[in-house]
Scaffold this motif. Structure first.
Motif, PDB file in Angstrom:
ATOM      1  N   MET A 100      -1.945   8.252  -4.119  1.00  0.00           N
ATOM      2  CA  MET A 100      -2.148   6.951  -3.539  1.00  0.00           C
ATOM      3  C   MET A 100      -2.077   7.089  -2.022  1.00  0.00           C
ATOM      4  O   MET A 100      -1.191   7.718  -1.493  1.00  0.00           O
ATOM      5  CB  MET A 100      -1.072   5.985  -4.034  1.00  0.00           C
ATOM      6  CG  MET A 100      -1.170   4.627  -3.384  1.00  0.00           C
ATOM      7  SD  MET A 100       0.193   3.492  -3.716  1.00  0.00           S
ATOM      8  CE  MET A 100       0.429   3.635  -5.453  1.00  0.00           C
ATOM      9  N   GLY A 101      -3.025   6.468  -1.343  1.00  0.00           N
ATOM     10  CA  GLY A 101      -3.026   6.491   0.113  1.00  0.00           C
ATOM     11  C   GLY A 101      -2.210   5.345   0.682  1.00  0.00           C
ATOM     12  O   GLY A 101      -1.453   4.676  -0.030  1.00  0.00           O
ATOM     13  N   ASP A 102      -2.392   5.098   1.975  1.00  0.00           N
ATOM     14  CA  ASP A 102      -1.644   4.034   2.639  1.00  0.00           C
ATOM     15  C   ASP A 102      -2.303   2.671   2.485  1.00  0.00           C
ATOM     16  O   ASP A 102      -1.700   1.654   2.828  1.00  0.00           O
ATOM     17  CB  ASP A 102      -1.491   4.353   4.129  1.00  0.00           C
ATOM     18  CG  ASP A 102      -0.536   5.504   4.369  1.00  0.00           C
ATOM     19  OD1 ASP A 102       0.397   5.675   3.562  1.00  0.00           O
ATOM     20  OD2 ASP A 102      -0.713   6.223   5.363  1.00  0.00           O
ATOM     21  N   ALA A 103      -3.536   2.590   1.994  1.00  0.00           N
ATOM     22  CA  ALA A 103      -4.250   1.316   1.900  1.00  0.00           C
ATOM     23  C   ALA A 103      -3.535   0.318   0.990  1.00  0.00           C
ATOM     24  O   ALA A 103      -3.436  -0.866   1.321  1.00  0.00           O
ATOM     25  CB  ALA A 103      -5.678   1.538   1.411  1.00  0.00           C
ATOM     26  N   GLU A 104      -3.030   0.767  -0.153  1.00  0.00           N
ATOM     27  CA  GLU A 104      -2.371  -0.137  -1.090  1.00  0.00           C
ATOM     28  C   GLU A 104      -1.095  -0.740  -0.502  1.00  0.00           C
ATOM     29  O   GLU A 104      -0.927  -1.961  -0.513  1.00  0.00           O
ATOM     30  CB  GLU A 104      -2.070   0.564  -2.424  1.00  0.00           C
ATOM     31  CG  GLU A 104      -3.300   0.937  -3.201  1.00  0.00           C
ATOM     32  CD  GLU A 104      -3.870   2.305  -2.818  1.00  0.00           C
ATOM     33  OE1 GLU A 104      -3.395   2.926  -1.843  1.00  0.00           O
ATOM     34  OE2 GLU A 104      -4.797   2.741  -3.503  1.00  0.00           O
ATOM     35  N   PRO A 105      -0.174   0.081   0.017  1.00  0.00           N
ATOM     36  CA  PRO A 105       1.027  -0.538   0.595  1.00  0.00           C
ATOM     37  C   PRO A 105       0.724  -1.342   1.848  1.00  0.00           C
ATOM     38  O   PRO A 105       1.363  -2.359   2.100  1.00  0.00           O
ATOM     39  CB  PRO A 105       1.964   0.637   0.883  1.00  0.00           C
ATOM     40  CG  PRO A 105       1.198   1.873   0.654  1.00  0.00           C
ATOM     41  CD  PRO A 105      -0.039   1.525  -0.096  1.00  0.00           C
ATOM     42  N   ASP A 106      -0.284  -0.929   2.649  1.00  0.00           N
ATOM     43  CA  ASP A 106      -0.662  -1.714   3.823  1.00  0.00           C
ATOM     44  C   ASP A 106      -1.142  -3.100   3.414  1.00  0.00           C
ATOM     45  O   ASP A 106      -0.789  -4.097   4.036  1.00  0.00           O
ATOM     46  CB  ASP A 106      -1.766  -1.017   4.624  1.00  0.00           C
ATOM     47  CG  ASP A 106      -1.233   0.048   5.575  1.00  0.00           C
ATOM     48  OD1 ASP A 106      -0.001   0.120   5.763  1.00  0.00           O
ATOM     49  OD2 ASP A 106      -2.057   0.791   6.129  1.00  0.00           O
ATOM     50  N   ALA A 107      -1.935  -3.180   2.342  1.00  0.00           N
ATOM     51  CA  ALA A 107      -2.434  -4.469   1.861  1.00  0.00           C
ATOM     52  C   ALA A 107      -1.277  -5.345   1.392  1.00  0.00           C
ATOM     53  O   ALA A 107      -1.256  -6.553   1.650  1.00  0.00           O
ATOM     54  CB  ALA A 107      -3.447  -4.261   0.743  1.00  0.00           C
TER      55      ALA A 107
END
Length: 71
Positions: free
Chosen positions: A1-8
């Motif tokens: 998992m990248g940072d896009a999910e937690p950033d969202a």
């Protein structure tokens, strides 16, 4: 998992502070809890932290360690 999910997730909740802490942004520190690696999304000093499992995305409360989680 990248940072896009937690950033969202943190961006969507930016108007609701994790009392009294603050949402973090990437790059996220990580902490191991119960054998699972968690990205630290927010820290409430003296209370605990909010983390997201790095492998599956589930959000959980992390126990207080007495100091800020590191990478």
């Amino acid at each position: 998992m990248g940072d896009a999910e937690p950033d969202a997730l943190t961006a969507a909740r930016a108007d609701v502070p994790p009392c009294p802490g603050a949402w973090r942004r990437a790059p996220y520190g990580e902490r191991e809890v119960g054998g699972a690696r968690c990205r630290v999304l927010a820290v409430d000093a003296g209370i605990g932290a909010i983390g997201m499992r790095a492998d599956g995305g589930s959000v959980r409360l992390l126990p207080e360690t007495g100091e800020e989680p590191g990478c």
